[in-house]
Design an enzyme around this catalytic site. Structure first.
Site, PDB file in Angstrom:
ATOM      1  N   CYS A  23      18.742  -0.958 -32.390  1.00  0.00           N
ATOM      2  CA  CYS A  23      19.801  -0.792 -31.395  1.00  0.00           C
ATOM      3  C   CYS A  23      19.469  -1.470 -30.071  1.00  0.00           C
ATOM      4  CB  CYS A  23      20.078   0.687 -31.161  1.00  0.00           C
ATOM      5  SG  CYS A  23      20.480   1.575 -32.677  1.00  0.00           S
ATOM      6  N   LYS A  47      22.143  11.574 -28.966  1.00  0.00           N
ATOM      7  CA  LYS A  47      22.261  11.093 -30.337  1.00  0.00           C
ATOM      8  C   LYS A  47      20.917  11.342 -31.007  1.00  0.00           C
ATOM      9  CE  LYS A  47      23.205   6.879 -32.917  1.00  0.00           C
ATOM     10  NZ  LYS A  47      23.607   5.480 -32.803  1.00  0.00           N
ATOM     11  N   ARG A  64      14.253   4.713 -35.984  1.00  0.00           N
ATOM     12  CA  ARG A  64      14.818   4.825 -34.633  1.00  0.00           C
ATOM     13  C   ARG A  64      14.164   5.958 -33.822  1.00  0.00           C
ATOM     14  NH1 ARG A  64      18.578   1.085 -35.868  1.00  0.00           N
ATOM     15  NH2 ARG A  64      20.456   1.542 -37.119  1.00  0.00           N
ATOM     16  N   LYS A 114      25.842  14.108 -31.137  1.00  0.00           N
ATOM     17  CA  LYS A 114      25.921  13.469 -32.449  1.00  0.00           C
ATOM     18  C   LYS A 114      24.643  13.712 -33.225  1.00  0.00           C
ATOM     19  CE  LYS A 114      26.639   8.764 -34.107  1.00  0.00           C
ATOM     20  NZ  LYS A 114      26.976   7.420 -33.685  1.00  0.00           N
TER      21      LYS A 114
HETATM   22  C1  PBG Z   1      24.625   2.560 -34.285  1.00  0.00           C
HETATM   23  C2  PBG Z   1      25.397   3.702 -34.774  1.00  0.00           C
HETATM   24  C3  PBG Z   1      25.069   4.543 -35.836  1.00  0.00           C
HETATM   25  C4  PBG Z   1      26.126   5.430 -35.964  1.00  0.00           C
HETATM   26  C5  PBG Z   1      27.036   5.121 -34.981  1.00  0.00           C
HETATM   27  N1  PBG Z   1      26.564   4.061 -34.220  1.00  0.00           N
HETATM   28  C6  PBG Z   1      23.956   4.482 -36.782  1.00  0.00           C
HETATM   29  C7  PBG Z   1      22.574   4.662 -36.374  1.00  0.00           C
HETATM   30  O1  PBG Z   1      22.216   5.025 -35.261  1.00  0.00           O
HETATM   31  O2  PBG Z   1      21.762   4.392 -37.265  1.00  0.00           O
HETATM   32  C8  PBG Z   1      26.240   6.479 -37.005  1.00  0.00           C
HETATM   33  C9  PBG Z   1      27.610   6.968 -37.226  1.00  0.00           C
HETATM   34  C10 PBG Z   1      27.806   7.698 -38.492  1.00  0.00           C
HETATM   35  O3  PBG Z   1      26.857   7.989 -39.235  1.00  0.00           O
HETATM   36  O4  PBG Z   1      28.956   8.006 -38.757  1.00  0.00           O
HETATM   37  N2  PBG Z   1      24.106   2.690 -33.031  1.00  0.00           N
END
Ligand code: PBG
Length: 327
Positions: free
Chosen positions: A131, A196, A218, A249
């Protein structure tokens, strides 16, 4: 003197009394519907691990947003899949990039009738699948936030209403706010993925958006799923940096985080019910082990009951139909 028994069942006696007493309400207006748009795609393509979810070619966007709008859902969240990835993630801030094109198509056709939210992240666009940008084999914070700012500004130029940084880089909200204001976009809203968590619930999304990390994981930027206080520090930092809407999230396994955020902070709160939450329900429903509509209703009400003001969910369309009595 003896007290009469408390009769809590008095308020559950009839359908209408129960309706009157219902504490949590849910409406299609609570939903933000994610859409995936892929560059150079010829026709809609199914996502294996997310039944009923498709990646769209650019020329299907207007039709899809029309269907979402007809269901009274006020917002879409756009994710892009570029045809080329590189180390700088340059397709993410290309003014002719797939997301920028999708945003301007939606804006041109729907104007103020649809809130356009766009994900601001690099993982779909970098060769590493991380990311942020890589320096010395590590995800580098400060160069990443400069690029995230460029992405947000390019989306603003295309007509986005809300940018949604999801990279979990420190200082990303402040950098994006300054960048947007400097470029004349002080009206663009920031809905940050504030807390997140590092979650295995994202696996089906990585299939949908082709963004799995090519090395490592991550863990150096997303919040450990063991830590509530750390999540609160993330939310607090985003508020100090000028965020407009915070997001927690995933949602279902994180209802305590949603509730604690609501209790502590006076800020609009969204919850993202992620791909893995969707896939679990779909898989069991397709086996006939649960009834999809009933489970979806219970989950979405629970997320609102925990304190979310709005929900990003892959069930947006089907739940809207259900709430309108069409299912
Ligand atoms: C990427 C991102 C992710 C999701 C949303 N934006 C994946 C991650 O961080 O690996 C996940 C969304 C989902 O699982 O519905 N930054």
């Amino acid at each position: 003197m003896s007290f009469p028994a408390r009769r809590l069942r008095r308020l559950r006696r009839s359908e209408k009394i129960r309706e009157l007493l219902q504490e949590t309400r849910l409406s299609p207006k609570d939903f933000i519907c994610p859409i995936f748009v892929q560059e150079n795609l010829e026709k809609r393509q199914k996502v294996e691990s997310m039944p009923d979810i498709e990646r769209l070619p650019l020329n299907e966007i207007v039709i899809e947003v029309g269907a979402i709008s007809d269901l009274d859902i006020p917002a879409v969240m756009v994710f892009g899949l570029p045809s080329k990835k590189d180390d700088a993630g340059s397709a993410a801030f290309d003014e002719k990039g797939i997301v920028q094109k999708a945003i301007s198509e939606i804006k041109k056709n729907y104007g103020e009738k649809m809130v356009i939210v766009a994900d601001v992240c690099l993982c779909q666009y970098t060769s590493s699948g991380h990311c942020g940008l890589i320096k010395d084999n590590k995800v580098d914070n400060d160069s990443s936030i400069e690029t995230l700012t460029k992405i947000a500004v390019s989306q603003a130029k295309a007509g986005v209403d809300v940018v949604s940084p999801s990279a979990m880089m420190d200082g990303q909200v402040a950098a994006i706010r300054l960048g947007l204001d400097d470029a004349g976009f002080s009206d663009v809203v920031i809905m940050s993925h504030s807390a997140k968590h590092r979650s295995s619930f994202y696996a089906p999304f990585r299939d949908a958006a082709e963004c799995a990390p090519k090395f490592g994981d991550r863990k150096t930027y997303q919040v450990p799923y063991t830590n509530l206080m750390e999540a609160m520090r993330e939310v607090e930092a985003d508020i100090k940096e000028g965020v407009d809407i915070v997001m927690i999230k995933p949602a279902l396994a994180y209802l305590d985080v949603i509730a604690e955020t609501k209790r502590r902070f006076n800020v609009p709160l969204s919850a993202y019910s992620v791909s893995g939450e969707y896939a679990l329900v779909k898989a069991a429903a397709n086996q006939g082990w649960i009834k999809e509509e009933d489970i979806v209703s219970e989950i979405l009400y629970a997320i609102k009951r925990a304190g979310a003001d709005m929900i990003v969910t892959y069930f947006a369309k089907s739940a809207a139909k259900m709430l309108q009595g069409n299912l």
